[in-house]
Design a protein around this motif. Sequence first.
Motif, PDB file in Angstrom:
ATOM      1  N   SER A  59       0.820  -1.225   0.000  1.00 35.47           N
ATOM      2  CA  SER A  59       0.000   0.000   0.000  1.00 35.47           C
ATOM      3  C   SER A  59       0.850   1.269   0.000  1.00 35.47           C
ATOM      4  N   PRO A  60       1.810   1.424   0.923  1.00 37.92           N
ATOM      5  CA  PRO A  60       2.632   2.634   0.877  1.00 37.92           C
ATOM      6  C   PRO A  60       3.512   2.715  -0.364  1.00 37.92           C
ATOM      7  N   PRO A 116      -3.371   6.347 -11.689  1.00 39.93           N
ATOM      8  CA  PRO A 116      -4.448   7.337 -11.856  1.00 39.93           C
ATOM      9  C   PRO A 116      -4.745   8.045 -10.531  1.00 39.93           C
ATOM     10  N   ALA A 117      -5.201   9.273 -10.619  1.00 37.19           N
ATOM     11  CA  ALA A 117      -5.390  10.115  -9.433  1.00 37.19           C
ATOM     12  C   ALA A 117      -6.376   9.513  -8.431  1.00 37.19           C
ATOM     13  N   LEU A 118      -7.491   8.970  -8.896  1.00 36.58           N
ATOM     14  CA  LEU A 118      -8.484   8.407  -7.990  1.00 36.58           C
ATOM     15  C   LEU A 118      -7.918   7.196  -7.256  1.00 36.58           C
ATOM     16  N   THR A 119      -7.232   6.329  -7.970  1.00 42.52           N
ATOM     17  CA  THR A 119      -6.633   5.154  -7.342  1.00 42.52           C
ATOM     18  C   THR A 119      -5.576   5.571  -6.337  1.00 42.52           C
ATOM     19  N   LEU A 120      -4.786   6.559  -6.699  1.00 36.94           N
ATOM     20  CA  LEU A 120      -3.748   7.059  -5.803  1.00 36.94           C
ATOM     21  C   LEU A 120      -4.355   7.628  -4.525  1.00 36.94           C
ATOM     22  N   THR A 121      -5.439   8.360  -4.649  1.00 38.21           N
ATOM     23  CA  THR A 121      -6.128   8.915  -3.487  1.00 38.21           C
ATOM     24  C   THR A 121      -6.650   7.810  -2.580  1.00 38.21           C
ATOM     25  N   CYS A 122      -7.275   6.805  -3.167  1.00 39.32           N
ATOM     26  CA  CYS A 122      -7.802   5.687  -2.377  1.00 39.32           C
ATOM     27  C   CYS A 122      -6.692   4.944  -1.653  1.00 39.32           C
ATOM     28  N   ILE A 123      -5.598   4.680  -2.356  1.00 36.07           N
ATOM     29  CA  ILE A 123      -4.498   3.932  -1.742  1.00 36.07           C
ATOM     30  C   ILE A 123      -3.849   4.743  -0.625  1.00 36.07           C
ATOM     31  N   ARG A 124      -3.678   6.038  -0.839  1.00 41.13           N
ATOM     32  CA  ARG A 124      -3.078   6.876   0.200  1.00 41.13           C
ATOM     33  C   ARG A 124      -3.971   6.953   1.438  1.00 41.13           C
ATOM     34  N   TYR A 125      -5.240   7.141   1.224  1.00 40.16           N
ATOM     35  CA  TYR A 125      -6.170   7.224   2.355  1.00 40.16           C
ATOM     36  C   TYR A 125      -6.223   5.893   3.087  1.00 40.16           C
ATOM     37  N   PHE A 126      -6.270   4.793   2.337  1.00 40.46           N
ATOM     38  CA  PHE A 126      -6.295   3.477   2.969  1.00 40.46           C
ATOM     39  C   PHE A 126      -5.014   3.227   3.764  1.00 40.46           C
ATOM     40  N   SER A 127      -3.877   3.660   3.234  1.00 37.55           N
ATOM     41  CA  SER A 127      -2.613   3.477   3.952  1.00 37.55           C
ATOM     42  C   SER A 127      -2.635   4.197   5.302  1.00 37.55           C
ATOM     43  N   ILE A 128      -3.181   5.392   5.314  1.00 39.36           N
ATOM     44  CA  ILE A 128      -3.303   6.130   6.573  1.00 39.36           C
ATOM     45  C   ILE A 128      -4.216   5.380   7.546  1.00 39.36           C
TER      46      ILE A 128
END
Length: 187
Positions: A56-57, A66-78
């Motif tokens: 994940s990180p 893609p921006a949406l996937t990146l946002t989801c992965i970053r939020y999930f990592s947090i």
Amino acid sequence: MNYSLLTKIAAPAGLLLLAPLMFRLNLTRFTASGGPVSAAQRVWWAYLVYVYLFLSPLLAFDLALPALTLTCIRYFSILIYFRAALQCFFIFRLKKWSPLLGFCYNIFCLFQLSYILAEYSGSSVPEQSPYHSSSLFLLLLVNCLVVDSVYALLKFRVGYLDTRLLKALNSLSLAGLFLLLLSFYLI
């Protein structure tokens, strides 16, 4: 779209280094809080540590996504790093962890991911958006959360986990991870 060179090198290397370490880790010393730990449970925990805390990180900093996937992965990592800290605090400091707490947090994470996808998917995806295999990673995250929730409920309700079920779901999850790692090089 293509993955960065760091992702292509670090993802399989991390799997090759982390899987044997996690499997060899003697988790039976924590039997006082949850009972004996089977080999199938160790495989599942190693899989979760790899997907949640390593992959994940790693993908969260891959700017080729893609921006949406990146946002989801970053939020999930947090969210998942917060859960790891919270779970360690409950297990080692308070000595009061329940599978029900893990289940509730998994459901919370599922709702958060579904909200992000529902809220932002329409505005950030153009009509002719090409397929990117990073969406497979989001499916792996959802799979991890759902399967982990099933395990937590079974552990809470029945008190033990069926080894055959563990092996079957582990096999399916590992097959999905293999497809994702293969997609790093083929798509």
